[in-house]
Scaffold this active site. Structure first.
Site, PDB file in Angstrom:
ATOM      1  N   HIS A  77       0.822  -1.207   0.000  1.00  0.00           N
ATOM      2  CA  HIS A  77       0.000   0.000   0.000  1.00  0.00           C
ATOM      3  C   HIS A  77       0.853   1.251   0.000  1.00  0.00           C
ATOM      4  O   HIS A  77       0.541   2.240  -0.666  1.00  0.00           O
ATOM      5  CB  HIS A  77      -0.915  -0.001   1.233  1.00  0.00           C
ATOM      6  CG  HIS A  77      -1.834   1.184   1.298  1.00  0.00           C
ATOM      7  ND1 HIS A  77      -1.437   2.423   1.751  1.00  0.00           N
ATOM      8  CD2 HIS A  77      -3.127   1.334   0.935  1.00  0.00           C
ATOM      9  CE1 HIS A  77      -2.446   3.266   1.687  1.00  0.00           C
ATOM     10  NE2 HIS A  77      -3.481   2.641   1.195  1.00  0.00           N
ATOM     11  N   CYS A  78       1.970   1.224   0.715  1.00  0.00           N
ATOM     12  CA  CYS A  78       2.690   2.464   1.009  1.00  0.00           C
ATOM     13  C   CYS A  78       3.359   3.104  -0.199  1.00  0.00           C
ATOM     14  O   CYS A  78       3.027   4.219  -0.591  1.00  0.00           O
ATOM     15  CB  CYS A  78       3.730   2.206   2.101  1.00  0.00           C
ATOM     16  SG  CYS A  78       3.017   1.808   3.709  1.00  0.00           S
ATOM     17  N   ILE A  79       4.317   2.419  -0.816  1.00  0.00           N
ATOM     18  CA  ILE A  79       5.149   3.069  -1.825  1.00  0.00           C
ATOM     19  C   ILE A  79       4.405   3.369  -3.120  1.00  0.00           C
ATOM     20  O   ILE A  79       4.460   4.489  -3.625  1.00  0.00           O
ATOM     21  CB  ILE A  79       6.420   2.244  -2.089  1.00  0.00           C
ATOM     22  CG1 ILE A  79       7.210   2.087  -0.785  1.00  0.00           C
ATOM     23  CG2 ILE A  79       7.292   2.925  -3.130  1.00  0.00           C
ATOM     24  CD1 ILE A  79       8.427   1.200  -0.919  1.00  0.00           C
ATOM     25  N   ASP A  87       0.631   5.679  -1.599  1.00  0.00           N
ATOM     26  CA  ASP A  87       0.584   6.854  -0.730  1.00  0.00           C
ATOM     27  C   ASP A  87       1.105   8.148  -1.360  1.00  0.00           C
ATOM     28  O   ASP A  87       0.495   9.212  -1.191  1.00  0.00           O
ATOM     29  CB  ASP A  87       1.338   6.582   0.571  1.00  0.00           C
ATOM     30  CG  ASP A  87       0.658   5.519   1.418  1.00  0.00           C
ATOM     31  OD1 ASP A  87      -0.450   5.079   1.039  1.00  0.00           O
ATOM     32  OD2 ASP A  87       1.226   5.113   2.451  1.00  0.00           O
ATOM     33  N   PRO A  88       2.253   8.124  -2.081  1.00  0.00           N
ATOM     34  CA  PRO A  88       2.726   9.384  -2.684  1.00  0.00           C
ATOM     35  C   PRO A  88       1.718  10.001  -3.647  1.00  0.00           C
ATOM     36  O   PRO A  88       1.709  11.221  -3.847  1.00  0.00           O
ATOM     37  CB  PRO A  88       4.011   8.964  -3.405  1.00  0.00           C
ATOM     38  CG  PRO A  88       4.499   7.785  -2.637  1.00  0.00           C
ATOM     39  CD  PRO A  88       3.240   7.042  -2.262  1.00  0.00           C
TER      40      PRO A  88
END
Length: 422
Positions: free
Chosen positions: A259-261, A264-265
């Site tokens: 999910h993050c990389i 999120d950006p």
């Protein structure tokens, strides 16, 4: 007993937080809309890689209880919101789950309750979206109720850092909100870091993941021309890493996942464009490069097969490790999906092995696959074996020795006649 906590969302963030809080002395209700999840948790059966059944059963003894009844919010001193924020079609976060959770809190919240949003989102969400729904009954934030944001820092599969020893950033809508949130987390987190406010706390999470996104894109871009120039980029990075200051090593791979990389950006990029009217070009370029990484792997597959006078169409291709990260079962945004789609579209006979994924339906590839039983044997008959994730169960030298040809996308093998780095 320290107090009563309700954690909304019992996924890879919410469940570990709930169990650590119960360990810290709270009576904890893990609130989830999935009745089967609630039943399994109360039976001591975990659905999260990082939470064993034994750990869950200890949590049940410590005061944890799963529930599907939102009325438990009325019993809470603190409410944590740990719900998903997937990427919406327009590029920003899909805040539907956040809105539903906030509205439910607003229906049951009592005075002096602390409500904290942990779901990753763009700066301003806590104040503009979350707080109005939580306080819809006319309660004043900072006086009647307290609202804050604290970015989740759960790293699935990380055996060194967990909830307790990972510093927790907290930013409240008022100074009183920040103080209340800091006091809450200190019961079960070693280091709590107060931010100036909720927007700064929200921004800190996006800085962390944008930093990684951009630097991974940098080395993924460098990989292409390093291959053309006959440079071993992994060795060059190892050498650069010996510098004791001013450098942090990032290594190329088949693409980014989780999910993050990859997600999120985009929240920050979307927010900048929507509010300010211009692009966050660094993030957009990083997204373009990292999205193309699995397709570059496919190009290398075609190149390697051509060198062996073999067409991609009809070739037997084995994928090793299809999760987005080693030693977990999480498939979110895995680069294995677009890679498999491209290879299948070219007519390849694709199979896979992953000890954490018994069944796999590559996204939009139109096939359903079952993990092969013996990766060594499968590698021996495949025209090409591709190492995507180096799970700890893999004996890489043995696999490399059995494979007719192997493409190592992680740069962990020695180049020889049968093994090529990406």
């Amino acid at each position: 007993m320290t107090g009563t906590l309700v954690v909304i969302g019992q996924g890879y963030v919410g469940l570990p937080m709930a169990l650590r809080a119960a360990e810290g002395g709270f009576k904890v209700y893990g609130l989830d809309t999935n009745a089967k999840t609630v039943e399994a948790l109360n039976s001591g059966l975990s659905h999260i890689d990082d939470v064993s059944d034994d750990e869950l059963r200890r949590g049940l003894k410590n005061g944890f209880e799963a529930s599907g009844d939102p009325a438990v919010i009325g019993l809470a001193d603190v409410v944590l919101v740990c719900v998903p924020t997937p990427l919406a079609e327009e590029g920003g976060p899909d805040l539907e789950a956040v809105r539903m959770a906030a509205g439910t809190i607003g229906d049951y919240i009592t005075p002096k309750t602390l409500a904290i949003l942990e779901s990753t989102t763009y700066p301003g969400t806590t104040e503009e979206v979350f707080a109005p729904l939580v306080s819809k009954g006319g309660l004043t934030v900072g006086e009647d109720i307290f609202i804050a944001f604290s970015p989740e820092r759960i790293d699935p599969g990380n055996e060194k850092y967990g909830v307790r020893n990972t510093p927790k950033v907290v930013g409240g809508m008022t100074e009183a909100c920040t103080i209340q949130a800091v006091q809450f987390y200190t019961h079960f987190v070693d280091t709590v870091v107060p931010a100036k406010g909720a927007k700064e706390a929200e921004m800190s999470k996006l800085i962390e993941n944008t930093f990684r996104h951009v630097n991974i894109a940098l080395v993924n871009e460098m990989l292409r021309f390093s291959h053309e120039l006959d440079i071993d980029l992994w060795n060059a990075i190892d050498c650069a890493e010996t510098k004791p200051f001013g450098f942090m090593a990032f290594r190329p791979g088949p693409g980014v996942g989780g999910h993050c990389i990859p997600v999120d950006p985009s929240y920050l990029s979307h927010r900048v464009k929507a509010r300010l009217g211009y692009s966050f070009r660094m993030v957009e370029l990083a997204e373009e490069i990292n999205t193309a990484a699995p397709l570059y792997v496919a190009d290398r597959v075609r190149e390697l097969l051509n060198e062996r006078e073999r067409s991609v169409k009809g070739a037997k291709i084995l994928l090793l490790g299809v999760t987005y990260k080693a030693n977990i079962s999480d498939m979110r945004e895995s680069p294995a999906d677009p890679l498999a789609k491209r290879l299948i579209g070219w007519g390849a006979d694709v199979s896979y092995h992953d000890p954490h994924v018994p069944q796999w339906q590559p996204h939009r590839a139109g096939v359903s696959l079952t993990s092969v039983e013996d990766p060594d044997q499968a590698a021996s008959v495949a025209d090409l074996t591709i190492l995507l994730q180096l799970h700890s169960t893999y004996n890489l030298p043995a696999l490399a020795s059995r494979a007719k040809c192997m493409l190592d996308t992680r740069g962990v093998s020695q180049n020889d006649g049968r093994v090529a780095k990406l």
